[in-house]
Motif scaffolding. Sequence first.
Motif, PDB file in Angstrom:
ATOM      1  N   GLN A   1       1.865  -2.481  -9.956  1.00  0.00           N
ATOM      2  CA  GLN A   1       1.289  -1.335 -10.842  1.00  0.00           C
ATOM      3  C   GLN A   1       2.827  -0.470 -11.204  1.00  0.00           C
ATOM      4  O   GLN A   1       3.502  -0.076 -10.181  1.00  0.00           O
TER       5      GLN A   1
ATOM      6  N   THR B   1       1.887  11.096 -10.383  1.00  0.00           N
ATOM      7  CA  THR B   1       2.050  10.274  -9.476  1.00  0.00           C
ATOM      8  C   THR B   1       1.154  10.006  -8.562  1.00  0.00           C
ATOM      9  O   THR B   1       0.112   9.686  -7.798  1.00  0.00           O
TER      10      THR B   1
ATOM     11  N   ASN C   1       3.667   0.048  -5.148  1.00  0.00           N
ATOM     12  CA  ASN C   1       2.981   0.810  -6.571  1.00  0.00           C
ATOM     13  C   ASN C   1       5.035   1.675  -7.108  1.00  0.00           C
ATOM     14  O   ASN C   1       5.190   2.228  -5.857  1.00  0.00           O
TER      15      ASN C   1
ATOM     16  N   THR D   1       3.729   3.852  -1.847  1.00  0.00           N
ATOM     17  CA  THR D   1       4.243   4.484  -3.403  1.00  0.00           C
ATOM     18  C   THR D   1       5.361   5.002  -3.233  1.00  0.00           C
ATOM     19  O   THR D   1       5.624   5.794  -2.564  1.00  0.00           O
TER      20      THR D   1
ATOM     21  N   ARG E   1      -2.496   9.479  -9.809  1.00  0.00           N
ATOM     22  CA  ARG E   1      -2.624   7.665  -9.978  1.00  0.00           C
ATOM     23  C   ARG E   1      -2.230   6.533  -8.665  1.00  0.00           C
ATOM     24  O   ARG E   1      -3.616   6.495  -8.532  1.00  0.00           O
ATOM     25  N   PHE E   2      -2.112   7.766  -7.560  1.00  0.00           N
ATOM     26  CA  PHE E   2      -2.044   6.557  -7.023  1.00  0.00           C
ATOM     27  C   PHE E   2      -2.153   6.830  -5.482  1.00  0.00           C
ATOM     28  O   PHE E   2      -1.974   6.168  -4.500  1.00  0.00           O
TER      29      PHE E   2
ATOM     30  N   ARG F   1       0.509  -0.836   0.632  1.00  0.00           N
ATOM     31  CA  ARG F   1       0.001   0.053  -0.047  1.00  0.00           C
ATOM     32  C   ARG F   1       0.765   1.422   0.211  1.00  0.00           C
ATOM     33  O   ARG F   1       0.068   2.175  -0.077  1.00  0.00           O
TER      34      ARG F   1
END
Length: 298
Positions: free
Chosen positions: A69, A90, A32, A8, A93-94, A6
């Motif tokens: 991902q 970024t 990610n 990034t 997206r995340f 979880r």
Amino acid sequence: MGRLSRKTALITGGGRGQGRSHALVLASEGANVVVTDICEPIPEVVPYDTATQADLDETARMVEKLGGQCLALKADARSSADMQSVVDRTIERFGSIDILVVNHGVAINLPWDQQTDEIWDAVVEANLSGPWRVVRPVIPHMVQQGAGSIVFTSSVAAVTSYPSLSAYSAAKAGVLGLMRSLATELGPHSIRVNAVLPGNTGTPMLHSQSVLDMFNGGPGGPREKMIFPSQATMLMPIPWVEPEDISRAVLFLASDESRYVTGIALPVDAGTLNQPPGIPGIAATRIAELEAQLAAQD
């Protein structure tokens, strides 16, 4: 569950070499991943091929093959506008940036009397100003979320001497100063800032012809001629570490296993920085062997 589930991670210089390895290792632990690279040559000063768009796309493909991902973005780390765009995309997206690995860089091996202003400026721009331009747009998001881990790639060349690397060494030493200053300023926000110090690492940069020539003492140096002098820089019996060895250190600094570690420079160098004074052991052994061979011929 992975150690980075979880979370990034944003990684610069992710097209190949250490950056690609970092992406794969962090993704394998559940992160990610966003990878960036310049994806074009720097022909004026850099004497070897830089990563291409195909390299960056391949990194993304490899991450996704692991089940992770990945967002792969062409961006120049020397450009504040490019890096702000990367950060914005970024977050879009995340939703967060929990880990920043500032990994990009260039190395140009030339003695002092061949270091033009253009070469000096290019190396310092990429290796010191670039890291600042990467980290600056990320910090506000980490401050807002009250957590984060920033890992800079410096080098053993930042703290010990190498010939023909004056600009590179100066810039990498500057990265350590930046790291320590940010660790001090960002600690109250629970943001950790550290650096890894790779020794000789088996990447396209290390095995570029310009570096092979430096180790060989002249043009046309083959990789085989690099093994002995490179191993002589290390205490352990290897010629270079592998990118994944650096990635494991990055993983430690990125994960909660190092939750109270900040402001450190972690060498991954097979003992390069702990070399005792005098002739390295492997070189002394080689000299003794050559002397014995010469004595036998008399």
